[in-house]
Design an enzyme around this catalytic site. Structure first.
Site, PDB file in Angstrom:
ATOM      1  N   TYR A 294       0.772  -1.306   0.060  1.00  0.00           N
ATOM      2  CA  TYR A 294       0.010   0.092   0.030  1.00  0.00           C
ATOM      3  C   TYR A 294       0.859   1.236   0.016  1.00  0.00           C
ATOM      4  CZ  TYR A 294      -4.249   2.616   0.380  1.00  0.00           C
ATOM      5  OH  TYR A 294      -5.316   3.332   0.328  1.00  0.00           O
TER       6      TYR A 294
ATOM      7  N   LYS B 241      -3.236   8.477   2.517  1.00  0.00           N
ATOM      8  CA  LYS B 241      -4.492   8.468   3.236  1.00  0.00           C
ATOM      9  C   LYS B 241      -4.450   8.851   4.630  1.00  0.00           C
ATOM     10  CE  LYS B 241      -7.202   6.355   0.422  1.00  0.00           C
ATOM     11  NZ  LYS B 241      -8.455   6.763  -0.119  1.00  0.00           N
TER      12      LYS B 241
HETATM   13  C1  IMJ Z   1      -3.782  -0.923  -3.267  1.00  0.00           C
HETATM   14  C2  IMJ Z   1      -2.606  -0.983  -3.180  1.00  0.00           C
HETATM   15  C3  IMJ Z   1      -1.946  -1.969  -2.265  1.00  0.00           C
HETATM   16  C4  IMJ Z   1      -2.771  -2.916  -1.620  1.00  0.00           C
HETATM   17  C5  IMJ Z   1      -4.203  -2.501  -1.291  1.00  0.00           C
HETATM   18  C6  IMJ Z   1      -4.686  -1.558  -2.229  1.00  0.00           C
HETATM   19  N1  IMJ Z   1      -5.022  -3.073  -0.626  1.00  0.00           N
HETATM   20  C7  IMJ Z   1      -6.171  -2.570  -1.048  1.00  0.00           C
HETATM   21  C8  IMJ Z   1      -6.063  -1.584  -2.120  1.00  0.00           C
HETATM   22  C9  IMJ Z   1      -5.186  -4.127   0.412  1.00  0.00           C
HETATM   23  C10 IMJ Z   1      -7.522  -2.791  -0.122  1.00  0.00           C
HETATM   24  C11 IMJ Z   1      -6.837  -0.769  -2.730  1.00  0.00           C
HETATM   25  N2  IMJ Z   1      -7.221   0.566  -1.969  1.00  0.00           N
HETATM   26  C12 IMJ Z   1      -7.773   0.947  -0.642  1.00  0.00           C
HETATM   27  C13 IMJ Z   1      -6.646   1.735  -2.732  1.00  0.00           C
HETATM   28  O1  IMJ Z   1      -6.711   2.749  -2.093  1.00  0.00           O
HETATM   29  C14 IMJ Z   1      -6.138   1.791  -4.140  1.00  0.00           C
HETATM   30  C15 IMJ Z   1      -5.573   2.696  -4.619  1.00  0.00           C
HETATM   31  C16 IMJ Z   1      -4.799   2.789  -6.198  1.00  0.00           C
HETATM   32  C17 IMJ Z   1      -4.744   1.754  -6.777  1.00  0.00           C
HETATM   33  C18 IMJ Z   1      -4.138   1.856  -7.847  1.00  0.00           C
HETATM   34  C19 IMJ Z   1      -4.157   0.706  -9.026  1.00  0.00           C
HETATM   35  C20 IMJ Z   1      -3.588   1.250 -10.314  1.00  0.00           C
HETATM   36  C21 IMJ Z   1      -2.811   2.320 -10.490  1.00  0.00           C
HETATM   37  N3  IMJ Z   1      -2.676   3.386  -9.329  1.00  0.00           N
HETATM   38  C22 IMJ Z   1      -3.449   3.236  -8.127  1.00  0.00           C
HETATM   39  N4  IMJ Z   1      -3.519   3.986  -7.269  1.00  0.00           N
HETATM   40  C23 IMJ Z   1      -4.448   3.939  -6.308  1.00  0.00           C
HETATM   41  O2  IMJ Z   1      -2.210   2.525 -11.304  1.00  0.00           O
END
Ligand code: IMJ
Length: 252
Positions: A152, A159
């Site tokens: 993450y 966040k």
């Molecule tokens: C995202 C990354 C790593 C672990 C993650 C996540 N877990 C969860 C998420 C465990 C639940 C999803 N999440 C909570 C997010 O906030 C995702 C944000 C996000 C995802 C992407 C994927 C594609 C990209 N950029 C991104 N930027 C933010 O190119």
């Protein structure tokens, strides 16, 4: 939510949490205004907007001050108060979610902060003038803000900033009767989550370990968003509401 107007930012496709949230607002009788990012997404959300009977579909790249200023003007032109805002957007470079955290670049860090955290402040400033009868602003966050979740990384730091910003906004907008809260959703298989390595094993772990022994349903997140925007939550501001099957409790 009858007679209320809700602005929802962050619908990218039908798996978006923002879409589930917009549907729940519509179900409860709210009118909807939606924003999209770029022309490609306009086409993608047009049909969803029709199903939701949206009163406006507006472009909004939150990293562009001109688009935020145009958003303010378009919303002003609707000539009716905005009661609820849902901020459900985030972005980090893919490499910053896969490579070691210590390798995070300055530009990747700033991009994640800009899109995912600063945007709540910018959007609040852009819409607050139309929230003339008070109302609520709700953002979406994740446990990775305060705990280390593998990969993450830079999003966790964004966040953390988002949640802190939410509290400062709650303090400052409270006198205008605007409440500001966050929903911390458990992992949901959205398109942006699907891109993540080992996401299925994260979902399996939640199913085994979370107090409710299952994953989070997007509709549960949506219902919580309606609650926070509604008068039922009139005493709630500056809060983080976990909608995660209880996963957040577990220490081991
Ligand atoms: C995202 C990354 C790593 C672990 C993650 C996540 N877990 C969860 C998420 C465990 C639940 C999803 N999440 C909570 C997010 O906030 C995702 C944000 C996000 C995802 C992407 C994927 C594609 C990209 N950029 C991104 N930027 C933010 O190119």
């Amino acid at each position: 939510m009858e007679g209320r107007l809700a602005l929802v930012l962050g619908i990218a496709n039908k798996w978006s949490l923002a879409y589930s949230i917009a549907q729940a607002f519509a179900r409860e009788g709210a009118s909807l205004a939606l924003t999209y990012l770029g022309d490609r997404q306009r086409a993608a959300i047009e049909e969803m907007a029709q199903d939701l009977d949206a009163v406006a579909i507006l472009p909004c790249d939150v990293t562009k001050d001109e688009e935020l200023a145009a958003l303010t003007e378009s919303l002003r032109a609707l000539d009716r108060p905005i009661d609820a805002v849902v901020h459900s957007l985030a972005f980090a470079n893919k490499e910053d979610l896969t490579r070691p955290f210590v390798e995070t670049s300055r530009s990747g860090y700033l991009l994640a902060q800009d899109v995912s955290a600063y945007s709540l402040i910018a959007v609040s400033r852009a819409v607050a003038p139309m929230m003339t009868r008070g109302g609520s602003i709700t953002t979406l966050t994740y446990l990775g803000s305060t705990r280390v979740v593998p990969n993450y990384n830079v999003m966790g730091v964004a966040k953390a900033a988002l949640e802190a910003g939410m509290r400062y906004l709650a303090s400052e907008l409270g006198p205008s009767r605007i409440r500001v809260n966050a929903i911390s959703a458990g992992p949901v298989k959205t398109v942006s989550a699907r891109a993540i390595k080992d996401f299925s094993s994260i979902l399996d772990t939640v199913e085994t370990r979370a107090p409710l022994r299952r994953n989070t349903d997007p509709d549960e997140v949506a219902d919580a968003a309606v609650f926070l925007a509604s008068d039922l939550a009139r005493g709630v501001t500056g809060n983080i509401l976990f909608v995660d099957a209880g996963m957040q409790l577990m220490g081991f």
